[in-house]
Design a protein around this motif. Structure first.
Motif, PDB file in Angstrom:
ATOM      1  N   LEU A  15       0.696  -1.336   0.512  1.00  0.00           N
ATOM      2  CA  LEU A  15       0.058   0.226   0.113  1.00  0.00           C
ATOM      3  C   LEU A  15       0.647   0.890   0.234  1.00  0.00           C
ATOM      4  O   LEU A  15       0.362   2.645  -0.672  1.00  0.00           O
ATOM      5  CB  LEU A  15      -1.185  -0.064   1.187  1.00  0.00           C
ATOM      6  N   ALA A  16       2.353   1.280   0.956  1.00  0.00           N
ATOM      7  CA  ALA A  16       2.948   2.232   0.443  1.00  0.00           C
ATOM      8  C   ALA A  16       3.407   2.665  -0.561  1.00  0.00           C
ATOM      9  O   ALA A  16       4.011   3.929  -1.198  1.00  0.00           O
ATOM     10  CB  ALA A  16       4.270   2.332   1.469  1.00  0.00           C
ATOM     11  N   ALA A  17       3.558   1.988  -1.348  1.00  0.00           N
ATOM     12  CA  ALA A  17       4.512   1.450  -2.186  1.00  0.00           C
ATOM     13  C   ALA A  17       3.325   2.318  -3.775  1.00  0.00           C
ATOM     14  O   ALA A  17       3.934   2.539  -4.670  1.00  0.00           O
ATOM     15  CB  ALA A  17       5.451   0.401  -2.479  1.00  0.00           C
ATOM     16  N   CYS A  18       2.001   2.048  -3.378  1.00  0.00           N
ATOM     17  CA  CYS A  18       1.135   3.104  -4.390  1.00  0.00           C
ATOM     18  C   CYS A  18       1.705   4.084  -4.762  1.00  0.00           C
ATOM     19  O   CYS A  18       1.143   5.212  -3.293  1.00  0.00           O
ATOM     20  CB  CYS A  18      -0.439   2.422  -3.617  1.00  0.00           C
ATOM     21  N   ALA A  19       1.766   4.256  -6.258  1.00  0.00           N
ATOM     22  CA  ALA A  19       1.904   6.193  -6.276  1.00  0.00           C
ATOM     23  C   ALA A  19       0.609   6.757  -6.152  1.00  0.00           C
ATOM     24  O   ALA A  19       1.410   7.820  -6.458  1.00  0.00           O
ATOM     25  CB  ALA A  19       2.921   6.166  -7.293  1.00  0.00           C
ATOM     26  N   LEU A  24      -4.155   2.586  -6.214  1.00  0.00           N
ATOM     27  CA  LEU A  24      -3.944   2.013  -4.656  1.00  0.00           C
ATOM     28  C   LEU A  24      -5.648   1.150  -4.947  1.00  0.00           C
ATOM     29  O   LEU A  24      -6.010  -0.121  -3.785  1.00  0.00           O
ATOM     30  CB  LEU A  24      -5.174   3.780  -3.998  1.00  0.00           C
ATOM     31  N   ARG A  25      -6.455   1.340  -6.284  1.00  0.00           N
ATOM     32  CA  ARG A  25      -7.609   0.804  -6.016  1.00  0.00           C
ATOM     33  C   ARG A  25      -7.708  -0.894  -6.463  1.00  0.00           C
ATOM     34  O   ARG A  25      -7.964  -1.920  -6.147  1.00  0.00           O
ATOM     35  CB  ARG A  25      -8.438   1.239  -7.452  1.00  0.00           C
ATOM     36  N   ALA A  26      -6.454  -0.481  -7.710  1.00  0.00           N
ATOM     37  CA  ALA A  26      -5.749  -2.356  -7.913  1.00  0.00           C
ATOM     38  C   ALA A  26      -5.299  -3.034  -6.088  1.00  0.00           C
ATOM     39  O   ALA A  26      -5.458  -3.905  -6.618  1.00  0.00           O
ATOM     40  CB  ALA A  26      -4.615  -2.092  -8.563  1.00  0.00           C
ATOM     41  N   TYR A  31      -6.447  -7.172  -2.403  1.00  0.00           N
ATOM     42  CA  TYR A  31      -7.031  -7.425  -0.506  1.00  0.00           C
ATOM     43  C   TYR A  31      -8.310  -7.251  -0.501  1.00  0.00           C
ATOM     44  O   TYR A  31      -8.485  -8.483   0.313  1.00  0.00           O
ATOM     45  CB  TYR A  31      -6.264  -6.521  -0.261  1.00  0.00           C
ATOM     46  N   PHE A  32      -8.757  -6.939  -0.476  1.00  0.00           N
ATOM     47  CA  PHE A  32     -10.196  -6.600  -0.431  1.00  0.00           C
ATOM     48  C   PHE A  32     -11.321  -6.898  -1.975  1.00  0.00           C
ATOM     49  O   PHE A  32     -12.572  -7.419  -0.955  1.00  0.00           O
ATOM     50  CB  PHE A  32     -11.154  -5.365   0.374  1.00  0.00           C
ATOM     51  N   ALA A  71      -8.311   3.835   3.593  1.00  0.00           N
ATOM     52  CA  ALA A  71      -9.098   4.688   3.429  1.00  0.00           C
ATOM     53  C   ALA A  71      -8.013   6.192   3.347  1.00  0.00           C
ATOM     54  O   ALA A  71      -8.292   7.079   2.306  1.00  0.00           O
ATOM     55  CB  ALA A  71      -9.874   4.296   4.531  1.00  0.00           C
ATOM     56  N   SER A  72      -6.631   5.914   4.538  1.00  0.00           N
ATOM     57  CA  SER A  72      -6.026   6.974   4.749  1.00  0.00           C
ATOM     58  C   SER A  72      -5.556   7.176   3.106  1.00  0.00           C
ATOM     59  O   SER A  72      -5.250   8.400   2.996  1.00  0.00           O
ATOM     60  CB  SER A  72      -5.223   7.115   5.827  1.00  0.00           C
ATOM     61  N   ALA A  73      -5.576   6.616   2.875  1.00  0.00           N
ATOM     62  CA  ALA A  73      -3.819   6.578   1.421  1.00  0.00           C
ATOM     63  C   ALA A  73      -4.909   7.152   0.698  1.00  0.00           C
ATOM     64  O   ALA A  73      -4.650   7.628  -0.511  1.00  0.00           O
ATOM     65  CB  ALA A  73      -3.018   4.736   1.511  1.00  0.00           C
ATOM     66  N   LEU A  74      -5.970   6.434   0.316  1.00  0.00           N
ATOM     67  CA  LEU A  74      -7.165   6.815  -1.353  1.00  0.00           C
ATOM     68  C   LEU A  74      -7.527   8.266  -0.851  1.00  0.00           C
ATOM     69  O   LEU A  74      -7.236   9.064  -1.619  1.00  0.00           O
ATOM     70  CB  LEU A  74      -8.299   6.522  -1.064  1.00  0.00           C
ATOM     71  N   GLU A  75      -8.054   8.865   0.426  1.00  0.00           N
ATOM     72  CA  GLU A  75      -7.698   9.998   0.757  1.00  0.00           C
ATOM     73  C   GLU A  75      -6.936  11.185   0.747  1.00  0.00           C
ATOM     74  O   GLU A  75      -7.064  12.000  -0.379  1.00  0.00           O
ATOM     75  CB  GLU A  75      -8.533  10.386   2.404  1.00  0.00           C
TER      76      GLU A  75
END
Length: 90
Positions: A15-19, A24-26, A31-32, A71-75
Motif C-alpha cells: 500500500l505504501a508503494a502505491c503512487a 490504490l484501487r488495484a 486485498y479486499f 482509506a487514509s491512503a486513498l484520501e
C-alpha cells in the motif's frame, strides 16, 4: 497466526508503494476484492487448526488495519490529485 502477521505487513508495504489512485484501487481489489486475500483469510477461520477464536480476532484486526490504511491512503491520493489539478489550472 504468523500468516496473518505476514499478510498485514505485506499489505501495508504494498500500500505504501502505491503512487496514485489507480494503483490504490488495484491494491484494494487484490486485498479486499471478491476473491481477495483478506476475505480468504476470514474464510479460513472456519478451517483453521487451533484456536479459531484468536485466529478470527486477529483476522478482523488485520482487516481493520488494512482497511483504515487504505482509506487514509486513498484520501491522501485524492487530495494530492485535487491540489495538482488546482495548481495546473489557470
Amino acid at each position: 497466526m504468523n500468516e496473518l502477521d505476514e499478510l498485514e505487513t505485506r499489505g501495508l508495504a504494498e500500500l505504501a508503494a502505491c503512487a496514485d489512485e489507480a494503483s490504490l484501487r488495484a491494491w484494494h481489489s487484490t486485498y479486499f476484492g471478491k476473491s481477495g486475500l483478506v476475505p480468504a483469510a476470514l474464510k479460513a477461520v472456519g478451517t483453521h487448526q487451533g484456536d479459531k477464536r484468536a485466529y478470527g480476532q486477529k483476522a478482523n484486526q488485520v482487516k481493520e488495519a488494512l482497511g483504515t490504511a487504505y482509506a487514509s491512503a486513498l484520501e491522501e491520493a485524492q487530495r494530492r490529485a485535487l491540489e495538482k489539478s488546482l495548481a495546473t489550472e489557470k
